[in-house]
Design a protein around this motif. Sequence first.
Motif, mmCIF file in Angstrom:
data_model
loop_
_atom_site.group_PDB
_atom_site.id
_atom_site.type_symbol
_atom_site.label_atom_id
_atom_site.label_comp_id
_atom_site.label_asym_id
_atom_site.label_seq_id
_atom_site.Cartn_x
_atom_site.Cartn_y
_atom_site.Cartn_z
ATOM 1 N N ASP A 9 31.021 23.526 4.205
ATOM 2 C CA ASP A 9 32.121 22.677 4.621
ATOM 3 C C ASP A 9 32.239 21.562 3.567
ATOM 4 O O ASP A 9 31.321 21.363 2.762
ATOM 5 N N ASP A 11 34.203 17.842 3.810
ATOM 6 C CA ASP A 11 34.062 16.456 4.282
ATOM 7 C C ASP A 11 32.836 16.316 5.174
ATOM 8 O O ASP A 11 32.717 16.993 6.195
ATOM 9 N N GLY A 12 31.916 15.448 4.799
ATOM 10 C CA GLY A 12 30.738 15.199 5.621
ATOM 11 C C GLY A 12 29.611 16.189 5.408
ATOM 12 O O GLY A 12 28.567 16.086 6.058
ATOM 13 N N THR A 13 29.824 17.172 4.516
ATOM 14 C CA THR A 13 28.761 18.153 4.237
ATOM 15 C C THR A 13 28.436 18.164 2.738
ATOM 16 O O THR A 13 27.321 17.840 2.340
ATOM 17 N N ASP A 171 28.980 20.085 9.112
ATOM 18 C CA ASP A 171 28.572 18.852 9.806
ATOM 19 C C ASP A 171 29.201 18.704 11.179
ATOM 20 O O ASP A 171 28.871 17.749 11.893
ATOM 21 N N ASP A 175 32.611 23.741 12.320
ATOM 22 C CA ASP A 175 31.838 24.612 11.427
ATOM 23 C C ASP A 175 30.893 25.512 12.207
ATOM 24 O O ASP A 175 30.787 26.714 11.941
HETATM 25 MG MG LIG Z 1 33.109 18.386 7.801
#
Ligand SMILES: [Mg+2]
Length: 235
Positions: A9, A11-13, A171, A175
Motif C-alpha cells: 500500500d 499512504d501510511g505504508t 496499514d 488493505d
Molecule cells: Mg494506506
Amino acid sequence: MTAPLVIFDLDGTLIDTAPDLVASLNHTIAAADLEPVTYADLTHLVGQGARVMIRRAFELREQPLSDEAAEPLLQRFLAHYKAEMPGASRPYPGLIEAMERLEEAGMRLAVCTNKLEELAIPLIGKLGLSDRFVTVTGGDTFPVRKPDAGHLLGTIEKAGARPEATVMIGDSINDILAARNAGIPSIAVTFGYSDVPVEDLQPDHVMTHFSELTGELVRRLLSRETQAPALTVPA
Ligand SMILES: [Mg+2]
Ligand SMILES: O=C(O)COP(=O)(O)O
C-alpha cells in the motif's frame, strides 16, 4: 515458477504522506470556510482516495456537500498536492533496505494504492522509487478499488504474478480486507493511519518496523497452508 510478489500500500505504508495530505486537505476545505483538520482526524478521513477524504471532512464538520461543489474542491486538492509534491513525504525508516533484501531474495515488488494514479505515480517517481516496482495501480486504475479483491488481483495480473505467490502489506482495513477477499496473506504495519489497532483487523502478521520485513517472513506466510498440518495436535 514465477517469482513471489510483495504488494505495498502507499499512504501510511511505504510513504509517510500525512503532513502533505493534511496540508492539501486544509487548503481545499478552507475554500468552503471549514475548520482545519488535524493528523488525528486524518486516520478517519484517509483510505478511499482524495474525493472521499474531502467528503468525509465535510461530514466531520457536519456541512453538506453537493456533487457539483465537490468537483472543484477535488481539483483544488489535486492542484495543491501536485504543486507541493513530494513536500514533506518520505519513505518510512528501513524501507529501502527492506526492498533491497526482498529483491536479493528473488522477489518482485508492486504498489496497490487507493490514491489516484495521477498522484501516486509522480510521488513515487519524485522519491526515486519508480524502478523498484513492476507495477503501480491506483484507486482509478480499475473499476473497483480496495477493499475489493479485484484491485489486488488486477495488480497481481499486471505484475505477471500469481495470487498463490503474493503477499500484501498495508496499514488500514482496506488493505487487510482486500487481501482476505483475494485470498492472499497480509502483513499490517503499525506505523500508518489506521483508525483502529491493526491487530483488530486480524492480519496474518503485524510489523512495527521495516527491519522485520525479510524474504524469510514472506516465504513463511506463503507456505502457511503447508505449515498448518504441523500445528495440529496429535490425537
Ligand atoms: Mg494506506
Ligand atoms: O490516499 C488514500 O486515501 C489511500 O491511499 P492508500 O491506499 O495508499 O493508503
